[in-house]
Each structure stands twice: as structure tokens, then as C-alpha cells.
Scaffold this motif. Structure first.
Motif, PDB file in Angstrom:
ATOM      1  N   ASN A 113      12.777  45.470   6.268  1.00 14.76           N
ATOM      2  CA  ASN A 113      13.344  44.775   5.115  1.00 14.76           C
ATOM      3  C   ASN A 113      14.413  43.770   5.563  1.00 14.76           C
ATOM      4  OD1 ASN A 113      13.729  44.380   2.221  1.00 14.76           O
ATOM      5  ND2 ASN A 113      15.677  45.452   2.484  1.00 14.76           N
ATOM      6  N   LEU A 114      14.858  43.918   6.826  1.00 14.17           N
ATOM      7  CA  LEU A 114      15.855  42.999   7.378  1.00 14.17           C
ATOM      8  C   LEU A 114      15.200  41.856   8.158  1.00 14.17           C
ATOM      9  CD1 LEU A 114      18.549  45.541   8.661  1.00 14.17           C
ATOM     10  CD2 LEU A 114      18.308  44.489   6.407  1.00 14.17           C
ATOM     11  N   TRP A 115      13.876  41.740   8.047  1.00 11.64           N
ATOM     12  CA  TRP A 115      13.154  40.645   8.691  1.00 11.64           C
ATOM     13  C   TRP A 115      12.960  39.501   7.707  1.00 11.64           C
ATOM     14  CZ3 TRP A 115       8.562  42.582  12.196  1.00 11.64           C
ATOM     15  CH2 TRP A 115       9.078  43.430  13.188  1.00 11.64           C
ATOM     16  N   CYS A 116      13.277  38.307   8.139  1.00 15.27           N
ATOM     17  CA  CYS A 116      13.132  37.123   7.286  1.00 15.27           C
ATOM     18  C   CYS A 116      12.311  36.072   8.031  1.00 15.27           C
ATOM     19  CB  CYS A 116      14.513  36.554   6.920  1.00 15.27           C
ATOM     20  SG  CYS A 116      14.457  35.071   5.889  1.00 15.27           S
ATOM     21  N   HIS A 117      11.001  36.029   7.760  1.00 14.95           N
ATOM     22  CA  HIS A 117      10.134  34.991   8.296  1.00 14.95           C
ATOM     23  C   HIS A 117       9.991  33.907   7.214  1.00 14.95           C
ATOM     24  CE1 HIS A 117       8.648  38.034  11.333  1.00 14.95           C
ATOM     25  NE2 HIS A 117       8.762  36.947  12.073  1.00 14.95           N
TER      26      HIS A 117
ATOM     27  N   ASP B 230      15.039  23.577   0.841  1.00 17.27           N
ATOM     28  CA  ASP B 230      15.309  24.901   0.283  1.00 17.27           C
ATOM     29  C   ASP B 230      15.580  25.966   1.346  1.00 17.27           C
ATOM     30  OD1 ASP B 230      14.854  23.836  -2.266  1.00 17.27           O
ATOM     31  OD2 ASP B 230      12.700  24.248  -2.144  1.00 17.27           O
ATOM     32  N   ALA B 231      15.483  25.584   2.618  1.00 15.80           N
ATOM     33  CA  ALA B 231      15.573  26.592   3.679  1.00 15.80           C
ATOM     34  C   ALA B 231      16.932  27.288   3.702  1.00 15.80           C
ATOM     35  CB  ALA B 231      15.284  25.949   5.034  1.00 15.80           C
TER      36      ALA B 231
ATOM     37  N   THR C  91      20.246  32.090   2.767  1.00 11.62           N
ATOM     38  CA  THR C  91      21.480  32.564   2.126  1.00 11.62           C
ATOM     39  C   THR C  91      21.176  33.692   1.152  1.00 11.62           C
ATOM     40  OG1 THR C  91      22.507  30.380   2.328  1.00 11.62           O
ATOM     41  CG2 THR C  91      23.459  31.896   0.712  1.00 11.62           C
ATOM     42  N   GLY C  92      20.131  33.527   0.352  1.00  6.36           N
ATOM     43  CA  GLY C  92      19.737  34.578  -0.589  1.00  6.36           C
ATOM     44  C   GLY C  92      19.345  35.858   0.129  1.00  6.36           C
TER      45      GLY C  92
ATOM     46  N   LEU D 202      20.689  27.197  10.687  1.00  9.97           N
ATOM     47  CA  LEU D 202      20.572  27.506   9.257  1.00  9.97           C
ATOM     48  C   LEU D 202      21.301  28.812   8.931  1.00  9.97           C
ATOM     49  CD1 LEU D 202      16.828  26.577   8.641  1.00  9.97           C
ATOM     50  CD2 LEU D 202      18.795  25.501   7.533  1.00  9.97           C
ATOM     51  N   THR D 203      21.161  29.804   9.806  1.00  4.54           N
ATOM     52  CA  THR D 203      21.805  31.096   9.577  1.00  4.54           C
ATOM     53  C   THR D 203      23.318  30.968   9.646  1.00  4.54           C
ATOM     54  OG1 THR D 203      19.881  32.242  10.497  1.00  4.54           O
ATOM     55  CG2 THR D 203      21.948  33.476  10.386  1.00  4.54           C
ATOM     56  N   ALA D 204      23.810  30.198  10.612  1.00  4.27           N
ATOM     57  CA  ALA D 204      25.257  29.988  10.711  1.00  4.27           C
ATOM     58  C   ALA D 204      25.790  29.328   9.447  1.00  4.27           C
ATOM     59  CB  ALA D 204      25.575  29.120  11.933  1.00  4.27           C
ATOM     60  N   GLY D 205      25.039  28.378   8.913  1.00  2.99           N
ATOM     61  CA  GLY D 205      25.433  27.749   7.652  1.00  2.99           C
ATOM     62  C   GLY D 205      25.415  28.737   6.506  1.00  2.99           C
ATOM     63  N   SER D 206      24.445  29.636   6.525  1.00  2.00           N
ATOM     64  CA  SER D 206      24.360  30.646   5.465  1.00  2.00           C
ATOM     65  C   SER D 206      25.499  31.655   5.551  1.00  2.00           C
ATOM     66  CB  SER D 206      23.018  31.377   5.549  1.00  2.00           C
ATOM     67  OG  SER D 206      21.946  30.504   5.281  1.00  2.00           O
ATOM     68  N   PHE D 207      25.934  31.965   6.766  1.00  2.00           N
ATOM     69  CA  PHE D 207      27.052  32.897   6.927  1.00  2.00           C
ATOM     70  C   PHE D 207      28.262  32.434   6.118  1.00  2.00           C
ATOM     71  CE2 PHE D 207      25.841  34.597  11.415  1.00  2.00           C
ATOM     72  CZ  PHE D 207      24.960  35.480  10.825  1.00  2.00           C
ATOM     73  N   ARG D 208      28.513  31.146   6.152  1.00  2.00           N
ATOM     74  CA  ARG D 208      29.695  30.613   5.471  1.00  2.00           C
ATOM     75  C   ARG D 208      29.617  30.844   3.961  1.00  2.00           C
ATOM     76  NH1 ARG D 208      28.182  26.153   8.868  1.00  2.00           N
ATOM     77  NH2 ARG D 208      29.441  26.098  10.766  1.00  2.00           N
ATOM     78  N   VAL D 209      28.395  30.892   3.459  1.00  2.00           N
ATOM     79  CA  VAL D 209      28.202  31.046   2.015  1.00  2.00           C
ATOM     80  C   VAL D 209      28.022  32.502   1.619  1.00  2.00           C
ATOM     81  CG1 VAL D 209      26.714  30.434   0.058  1.00  2.00           C
ATOM     82  CG2 VAL D 209      27.130  28.763   1.895  1.00  2.00           C
ATOM     83  N   ALA D 210      27.232  33.225   2.443  1.00  2.00           N
ATOM     84  CA  ALA D 210      26.772  34.543   2.011  1.00  2.00           C
ATOM     85  C   ALA D 210      27.679  35.691   2.410  1.00  2.00           C
ATOM     86  CB  ALA D 210      25.376  34.798   2.590  1.00  2.00           C
ATOM     87  N   LEU D 211      28.470  35.528   3.475  1.00  2.00           N
ATOM     88  CA  LEU D 211      29.209  36.671   3.995  1.00  2.00           C
ATOM     89  C   LEU D 211      30.708  36.516   3.828  1.00  2.00           C
ATOM     90  CD1 LEU D 211      27.192  37.217   7.278  1.00  2.00           C
ATOM     91  CD2 LEU D 211      26.864  38.312   5.074  1.00  2.00           C
TER      92      LEU D 211
END
Length: 372
Positions: A244-248, A258-259, A264-265, A286-295
Motif C-alpha cells: 500500500n506504500l507503493w506508488c507507481h 498532475d504528477a 502529494t495525495g 517530484l517527491t521532494a516537492g511533495s514533502f513540502r506540501v504533504a509532510l
């Protein structure tokens, strides 16, 4: 009055200079400031023009150095002119999906060097991740009489009849980085499975259990093997894995705007994640950018990438592009003079820990300490 958008006018002018030979492969394109001064336009207009040229594979932008004309081909007229000028007997085609990644840029540079050392001239063809364009490249290059091909398959490719035909006809060609499992031929890859296995083992040994896998859609051998290495590390350590922690990320989303929102979601709905392993440099950014928003700041997540994402403080799995290029050219040369005996060469990778800001630890984007 010229109604063409200014950035397109700049783009077309540079294209014309490349086509005419005024700007040749590896030549430096005028700087952003020089273009701004010449056309009396804003910096964003110049950036749009250069970005469009980079997307077309005509130029390569190198941070801190400038913009340079790419080593590229793909136009029939260019190919035919080259064949007429130098003869096809010493030509080798290198078919690549894009010039946007550092890995491919380095592969192009090294392949060209080793081909030249072996007495060959490289013809580069960019498919822009299109299997149809890949088929056209194979057809035109082989019909023009090239001696052999090195092929970096498209991102979402499972089967290409043109590549299968090359194999059946015993035409000298080598897969590099990605390959098609249903075609038995010469292949050069990094140790994708082993690199992912060692990285995830490193995280597990540090005590992480809730490790996210963040990746493009699982549609090519590089991603498949890295995913398999991730899973094997959990199995060999006797630890239960939570897929469930896999994001392909589906490719149509990855290639859209939308990536970032998609990842982030994913992260926002999984607050238990303590580490993330991204299977490409693009996904790391992309993940580093999401960290700023999601965590939240108090929820640090350790990030490691396959390939250098260029993010300070982020460890990454480094591929040896120079060795891959050397082995690809050596295999192709050997294949030209011998019977067809398919083999798969796997080039080792290594986990690179970046320089730290102090002797004790480093802090990246939402990171805990990370060192081997």
C-alpha cells in the motif's frame, strides 16, 4: 507585422541556425542575457524558447554552464547527407528516447567517444518516447546501411516488431539500460535489481519499516527490476512488506501537470511513511516537492533516489554510464564480427552518500541523518 509569439520566433531562429550548420552539435547557444539583449524580450520569454528547444531534443541545458546544441539526428535529410558524405560503412546508430536526463546525456557522450575510438561515427536519433518513431528510426537507419545499432528502448515499451525483426535477421544491435525480455539479444544494463536491493536493505538496517516506493508506472525492465529488488530486500530480511506504500505513477499522469498533486495525495494519505526510495531522479524531485506540501516539519522522511536528483543532501544510486557505454560498444563491435550469441552484461552500481554540512549529520528536504 510578425504575429508569431516572441518565444516561438526565437525558437525558430535557433532551429534555423542549427539546420544551416551555423550552430553545430556541442556548440554553445547564446546565453539568456545575450538573447534578451538581441530580441529585447524578457527572461521568461527566453526561458520558454530554450525549454521548447530542449523538449524537442535540439539543445541540452546544463545548470551553471549554459545551453548547448545536442548531438542529435532523426531527420531523413540529415541522415542521408551524412551517409553520402562519409559512407555508411563506419556509421552506427544510437537510438535514445530523450536527452532530458543526465544519465542519457552522459551515455551519449561516452558512446560517441568509444565509437570514435573503435573507428565508427555515431548517428543519434531521438524517439521522444514514441515506439512509432523508434520503428521509423530502425527502418531508416538500417536502410541507410549503418553497420549496427545501440538502442535505448522507449519508457512504456513491451514489444516492438521492428526490434524483433532485427533480432530474427541477426542484425548487429545492442540494448542499453532498458531491454525487451521477449527479444534474445545483446544487452547492457546497470544492476537495477541489486542497486535497489542494497538501498532498501540499508534503510531496513537503519530501522525503517514503512518505506515508500515511488516510481513511474511499472512498464519497462529498469523499473521492473528495481521494484523486484525493493521487494527482495524485505523478503530476505524476513520483514512483512506493505505494498500500500507503493506508488507507481501512471505515465499519462507523469507526463502531465498532475504528477506533483498525485504524489502529494499519496503521501498525505500515508503519514506512517518514514523513508522513501524513488526509482528515478525525476520521481525524487517530484517527491521532494511533495514533502513540502504533504509532510509536517515534525514528520521527517528519509529520501534516497535511483540516479542523482541534484538535491543537496539526498543519497542516490549511481550508475556507471562510462562503463555501460564502453561495454555496449565492445559488445556491438564483437557482434559485427562473430556469430549471434546473445548475452546480458550487468554493470555494478553504488550508493553515493553526499557531502554533509557537518561531521555529524546533514539535513535535506525533510530528512533525518542518512549515511552508510
Amino acid at each position: 507585422m510578425n504575429k508569431t509569439a516572441l518565444y516561438k520566433q526565437i525558437q525558430e531562429d535557433i532551429k534555423a541556425k542549427i539546420k544551416s550548420g551555423e550552430l553545430r552539435p556541442k556548440d554553445r547557444v547564446p546565453s539568456e542575457q545575450e538573447i534578451m539583449d538581441e530580441y529585447k524580450v524578457s527572461k521568461i520569454t527566453v526561458k520558454n524558447a530554450l525549454t521548447a528547444l530542449a523538449d524537442d531534443g535540439l539543445v541540452v541545458r546544463i545548470q551553471g554552464k549554459g545551453t548547448f546544441v545536442a548531438e542529435q539526428a532523426g531527420l531523413s535529410d540529415t541522415l542521408k547527407m551524412t551517409v553520402r558524405r562519409g559512407g555508411a560503412g563506419n556509421l552506427v546508430g544510437f537510438i535514445i528516447p530523450t536527452l532530458k536526463t543526465k544519465v542519457i546525456q552522459r551515455l551519449v557522450d561516452h558512446v560517441e567517444y568509444y565509437l570514435k575510438e573503435a573507428g565508427f561515427q555515431m548517428i543519434l536519433w531521438i524517439t521522444r518516447e514514441s515506439s512509432a518513431e523508434e520503428s521509423r528510426a530502425i527502418k531508416e537507419l538500417t536502410e541507410s546501411g549503418v553497420k549496427g545499432l545501440i538502442v535505448f528502448p522507449t519508457e512504456d515499451e513491451k514489444y516492438n516488431e521492428s526490434l524483433l525483426r532485427l533480432s530474427l535477421d541477426k542484425f548487429p544491435f545492442v540494448f542499453i539500460d532498458r531491454y525487451l525480455r521477449n527479444i534474445d539479444t545483446y544487452t547492457i544494463t546497470s544492476d537495477n535489481l541489486g542497486g535497489a536491493y542494497e538501498t532498501v536493505s540499508y534503510l531496513l538496517n537503519k530501522g525503517h519499516r514503512q518505506i515508500a516506493l515511488i516510481s513511474p508506472e511499472n512498464v519497462n525492465t529498469a523499473i521492473e527490476d528495481r521494484t523486484a529488488g525493493f521487494e527482495k530486500a524485505y523478503i530476505d530480511h524476513g520483514i512483512s512488506i506493505d505494498k500500500n506504500l507503493w506508488c507507481h505513477v501512471p505515465l499519462d499522469i507523469l507526463r502531465s501537470d498532475d504528477a506533483l498533486g498525485y504524489i502529494t495525495g499519496f503521501l498525505q494519505s500515508r503519514p506512517q511513511i518514514t523513508a522513501a526510495f524513488t526509482l528515478t531522479a525525476e520521481m525524487a524531485n517530484l517527491t521532494a516537492g511533495s514533502f513540502r506540501v504533504a509532510l509536517r516539519d515534525e514528520t521527517p522522511v528519509e529520501l534516497i533516489s535511483f540516479d542523482d536528483p541534484g538535491i543537496p543532501g539526498v543519497p542516490y544510486v549511481a550508475q556507471d554510464e562510462k562503463q555501460m557505454a564502453h561495454d555496449a560498444v565492445e559488445l556491438l563491435h564483437m557482434r559485427m564480427g562473430s556469430e549471434h550469441v546473445p548475452q546480458h552484461v550487468v554493470v555494478p552500481v553504488k550508493l553515493v552518500m553526499p557531502p554533509t554540512e557537518s561531521d555529524e549529520n546533514f539535513h535535506g528536504i525533510g530528512h533525518k541523518e542518512a549515511r552508510i
